[in-house]
Design an enzyme around this catalytic site. Structure first.
Site, mmCIF file in Angstrom:
data_model
loop_
_atom_site.group_PDB
_atom_site.id
_atom_site.type_symbol
_atom_site.label_atom_id
_atom_site.label_comp_id
_atom_site.label_asym_id
_atom_site.label_seq_id
_atom_site.Cartn_x
_atom_site.Cartn_y
_atom_site.Cartn_z
ATOM 1 N N ASN A 9 64.451 56.804 63.177
ATOM 2 C CA ASN A 9 64.884 57.298 61.874
ATOM 3 C C ASN A 9 66.392 57.482 61.951
ATOM 4 O OD1 ASN A 9 65.428 58.634 59.525
ATOM 5 N ND2 ASN A 9 64.243 60.476 59.997
ATOM 6 N N LYS A 11 68.384 58.263 59.702
ATOM 7 C CA LYS A 11 68.888 59.292 58.778
ATOM 8 C C LYS A 11 70.129 58.752 58.050
ATOM 9 C CE LYS A 11 66.677 62.738 61.635
ATOM 10 N NZ LYS A 11 66.620 64.115 62.124
ATOM 11 N N HIS A 96 59.753 63.982 55.376
ATOM 12 C CA HIS A 96 60.573 64.489 56.475
ATOM 13 C C HIS A 96 61.045 65.903 56.132
ATOM 14 C CE1 HIS A 96 63.722 64.948 59.426
ATOM 15 N NE2 HIS A 96 63.162 63.961 60.081
ATOM 16 N N GLU A 98 63.763 67.315 56.502
ATOM 17 C CA GLU A 98 65.076 67.374 55.842
ATOM 18 C C GLU A 98 64.938 67.123 54.345
ATOM 19 O OE1 GLU A 98 66.908 64.584 58.527
ATOM 20 O OE2 GLU A 98 66.718 66.073 60.123
ATOM 21 N N GLU A 168 56.552 66.690 63.557
ATOM 22 C CA GLU A 168 57.929 67.001 63.924
ATOM 23 C C GLU A 168 58.154 68.497 63.750
ATOM 24 O OE1 GLU A 168 60.548 63.259 63.570
ATOM 25 O OE2 GLU A 168 60.561 64.226 61.616
ATOM 26 N N GLY A 174 66.844 67.606 66.194
ATOM 27 C CA GLY A 174 68.298 67.600 66.334
ATOM 28 C C GLY A 174 68.833 68.797 67.098
ATOM 29 N N SER A 214 63.944 65.733 69.070
ATOM 30 C CA SER A 214 64.696 65.665 70.326
ATOM 31 C C SER A 214 63.990 64.852 71.411
ATOM 32 C CB SER A 214 65.024 67.076 70.846
ATOM 33 O OG SER A 214 65.824 67.765 69.910
HETATM 34 P P1 13P Z 1 66.014 63.953 66.597
HETATM 35 O O1 13P Z 1 65.325 62.949 67.474
HETATM 36 O O2 13P Z 1 67.463 63.689 66.385
HETATM 37 O O3 13P Z 1 65.701 65.363 67.017
HETATM 38 O O4 13P Z 1 65.345 63.775 65.122
HETATM 39 C C1 13P Z 1 63.981 63.730 65.012
HETATM 40 C C2 13P Z 1 63.663 63.349 63.629
HETATM 41 O O5 13P Z 1 63.875 64.102 62.699
HETATM 42 C C3 13P Z 1 63.095 62.010 63.391
HETATM 43 O O6 13P Z 1 62.637 61.895 62.095
#
Ligand code: 13P
Length: 251
Positions: A9, A11, A96, A98, A168, A174, A214
């Site tokens: 992803n 982002k 997601h 976010e 997640e 992150g 992560s």
């Molecule tokens: P990270 O791997 O940067 O923690 O992000 C995970 C994520 O949100 C994948 O959709």
């Protein structure tokens, strides 16, 4: 048997040129290999068509990171599931954390988005997960169960069978703070049990449930070695071809 999947992803990272370069680099790295899992990259909308043209889509699937909750019409700035499909993308990441947190996406909106994605033959990668306060107050199982029930349990068994889930935990995204392999396995097993209670054991056993948060080349192998962890949804580590490839190689 359910599929093993490593999905990236990206982002809101990479210009079109940078994204194309990354996609081509990954395509070259995988050209002479047969990964032991399906590989997907989730790019910004504007990259989709170019990335689809630049990679071998039999080897690298392409995902959008969102789609609209409307079919078409006067919705300035939105991108429909049909538009995503028309780029050649095969997947769409939905729900997601976010999107839920920063853009107010509700269970109800997500239910509609999932339905539109399926109607347009896109495979949803549907994200679920609790925030830290929910885990600390021991309601994480209930939270995740509700996210699944509220957005997905209206689907027919045939439609549900097309869904990929991604657990997640929001506190791991992150932050560099990964769920332990035991925490991931415990939640994934719970999710599978929840699916079985609605759709039966066979459909639950065939659903790929990815872990995200992560995940990196150093911890992927341990996470993926759990019986109910079928791969990863990778954020930061999907932005470097070598790191993403190392995670693919964890299988
Ligand atoms: P990270 O791997 O940067 O923690 O992000 C995970 C994520 O949100 C994948 O959709």
């Amino acid at each position: 048997m359910r599929k093993k999947i490593v999905a990236g992803n990206w982002k809101m990272n990479k210009t079109l040129q940078e994204g194309l370069a990354l996609a081509k680099e990954l395509n070259t790295i995988l050209a002479n290999e047969t990964p032991n899992c399906d590989v997907v990259i989730g790019t910004p909308f504007i990259h989709l068509a170019s990335v689809v043209s630049a990679v071998d889509t039999h080897k690298i699937g392409v995902a959008a990171q969102n789609c609209a909750d409307k079919e078409a019409g006067a919705y300035t700035g939105e991108v429909s599931a049909a538009m995503v499909k028309s780029t050649g993308a095969g997947y769409v990441i939905l729900g997601h954390s976010e999107r839920r947190t920063y853009y107010g996406e509700t269970a109800e909106t997500l239910k509609t988005k999932v339905e539109l994605a399926l109607k347009n033959n896109l495979i949803p990668i549907f994200c679920i997960g609790e925030v830290l306060a929910e885990r600390e107050s021991n309601v994480h199982f209930e939270v995740v169960k509700s996210q699944i029930i509220d957005s997905l349990f209206g689907l027919s068994a045939a439609d549900f069978s097309k869904i990929i889930l991604a657990y997640e935990p929001v506190w791991a995204i992150g932050t560099g703070k990964t769920a332990t392999a035991a925490q991931a396995q415990e939640m994934h097993a719970f999710i599978r049990k929840t699916l079985a209670s609605k759709y039966g054991k066979e459909i639950a056993d065939n659903c790929s449930i990815l872990y995200g948060g992560s995940c990196n080349p150093g911890n992927a192998k341990e996470l993926f070695s759990n019986p109910d962890v079928d791969g990863g949804l990778i954020g930061g580590a999907s932005l470097k071809a070598a790191d993403f490839k190392a995670i693919i190689d964890a299988f």
